[in-house]
Design a protein around this motif. Structure first.
Motif, short mmCIF file in Angstrom:
data_model
loop_
_atom_site.label_atom_id
_atom_site.label_comp_id
_atom_site.label_asym_id
_atom_site.label_seq_id
_atom_site.Cartn_x
_atom_site.Cartn_y
_atom_site.Cartn_z
N UNK A 89 22.17 27.07 31.03
CA UNK A 89 23.41 26.73 31.90
C UNK A 89 24.30 28.25 31.81
N UNK A 90 24.36 28.88 32.94
CA UNK A 90 25.40 30.09 33.21
C UNK A 90 26.58 29.74 33.98
N UNK A 91 27.59 30.13 33.56
CA UNK A 91 28.86 29.88 34.27
C UNK A 91 29.64 31.44 34.63
N UNK A 92 29.74 31.50 35.86
CA UNK A 92 30.34 33.02 36.05
C UNK A 92 31.87 32.81 36.78
N UNK A 93 32.68 33.38 36.01
CA UNK A 93 34.15 33.36 36.58
C UNK A 93 34.22 34.75 37.44
N UNK A 94 34.44 34.79 38.69
CA UNK A 94 34.71 35.63 39.64
C UNK A 94 35.99 35.78 39.95
N UNK A 95 36.70 36.93 39.74
CA UNK A 95 37.94 37.33 40.46
C UNK A 95 37.94 38.20 41.84
N UNK A 96 38.94 37.58 42.67
CA UNK A 96 39.13 38.24 43.99
C UNK A 96 40.47 38.34 44.28
N UNK A 97 40.56 39.07 45.46
CA UNK A 97 42.06 39.09 45.80
C UNK A 97 42.69 40.51 45.80
N UNK A 98 41.82 41.52 45.27
CA UNK A 98 42.02 42.94 45.35
C UNK A 98 41.28 43.68 46.26
N UNK A 99 41.63 44.74 46.67
CA UNK A 99 40.50 45.48 47.45
C UNK A 99 40.08 46.63 46.94
N UNK A 100 38.70 47.01 46.83
CA UNK A 100 38.04 48.06 46.45
C UNK A 100 36.83 48.38 47.40
N UNK A 101 37.18 49.66 47.90
CA UNK A 101 36.30 50.13 48.79
C UNK A 101 36.08 49.32 49.99
N UNK A 102 37.39 48.82 50.52
CA UNK A 102 37.51 47.79 51.62
C UNK A 102 36.69 46.45 51.56
N UNK A 103 36.52 46.11 50.14
CA UNK A 103 35.74 44.99 49.94
C UNK A 103 36.70 44.09 48.81
N UNK A 104 36.51 42.53 48.72
CA UNK A 104 37.11 41.88 47.97
C UNK A 104 36.76 42.02 46.45
N UNK A 105 37.46 42.07 45.41
CA UNK A 105 37.13 42.57 44.21
C UNK A 105 38.17 42.10 43.26
N UNK A 106 37.80 42.19 41.86
CA UNK A 106 38.98 42.02 40.91
C UNK A 106 39.62 43.31 40.51
N UNK A 107 39.53 44.26 41.38
CA UNK A 107 39.91 45.55 41.08
C UNK A 107 38.72 46.39 40.51
N UNK A 108 38.01 45.78 39.93
CA UNK A 108 37.03 46.58 39.34
C UNK A 108 35.53 46.27 39.69
N UNK A 109 35.34 44.93 39.71
CA UNK A 109 33.83 44.50 40.04
C UNK A 109 34.06 43.74 41.59
N UNK A 110 33.39 44.22 42.31
CA UNK A 110 33.15 43.52 43.69
C UNK A 110 32.93 42.17 43.72
N UNK A 111 33.45 41.41 44.45
CA UNK A 111 33.04 39.97 44.30
C UNK A 111 31.68 39.73 44.49
N UNK A 112 31.13 40.37 45.63
CA UNK A 112 29.74 40.09 45.71
C UNK A 112 28.73 40.73 44.84
N UNK A 113 29.29 41.49 43.94
CA UNK A 113 28.30 41.93 42.77
C UNK A 113 28.73 41.16 41.56
N UNK A 114 29.54 40.32 41.52
CA UNK A 114 29.88 39.53 40.62
C UNK A 114 29.01 38.09 40.55
#
Length: 159
Positions: A89-114
């Motif tokens: 089992x793998x569990x991934x906690x993804x942050x979103x609500x910040x903008x990075x390069x016009x994409x949703x992110x946690x300020x460092x990692x793009x949501x789509x890449x997390x």
């Protein structure tokens, strides 16, 4: 470390809880050494698809260049991590609500890449400020108790 933990606790397996690149390192460890001693993996803010754009361009200002190069989405390290799946089992906690390069992110990692296919992906909605990134602040249980609750609930789950 895992051998020491299993020996000192008397447990056969451990749960790995990791943040950011630590999740990539944990995934690679499991790919190389198997799941004999790992029960499940919990990752927070891990760039599972790598880093790109301005984050990749400026990573070495805050981090070490070799590690930043490894995290680039087109690196050999990321190729190896992305090609193999993990059978626990793998569990991934993804942050979103910040903008990075016009994409949703946690300020460092793009949501789509997390996001990680096959994992239980949990979304944490937050914000970034000029002095703080959600990427780090997700680790503060006073600001984001839902992260703590996800980890606690995941640790209590049995396979």
């Amino acid at each position: 470390l895992i051998n020491e933990l299993t020996k000192s606790t008397g447990r056969k397996k451990v749960t790995i809880v990791s943040h950011s690149m630590g999740g990539l390192v944990a995934r690679r460890y499991i790919q190389l050494f198997g799941t004999n001693k790992v029960d499940k993996l919990i990752m927070i803010g891990t760039p599972n698809q790598g880093i790109e754009g301005s984050i990749a361009d400026y990573c070495s200002i805050l981090g070490e260049k070799p590690e930043c190069d490894d995290m680039k989405s087109d690196s050999l390290f990321m190729y190896k991590i992305k090609r193999d799946t993990i059978n626990i089992p793998v569990h991934m906690i993804v942050g979103k609500g910040c903008e990075t390069d016009n994409q949703n992110s946690d300020g460092i990692v793009l949501e789509k890449n997390a996001m990680l296919e096959g994992a239980n992906n949990y979304i944490i909605n937050g914000t970034c400020s000029k002095v703080g990134f959600l990427h780090i602040e997700m680790l503060d249980i006073d600001k984001y108790p839902e992260v703590y609750n996800i980890i606690k609930d995941t640790l209590n789950q049995t396979q």
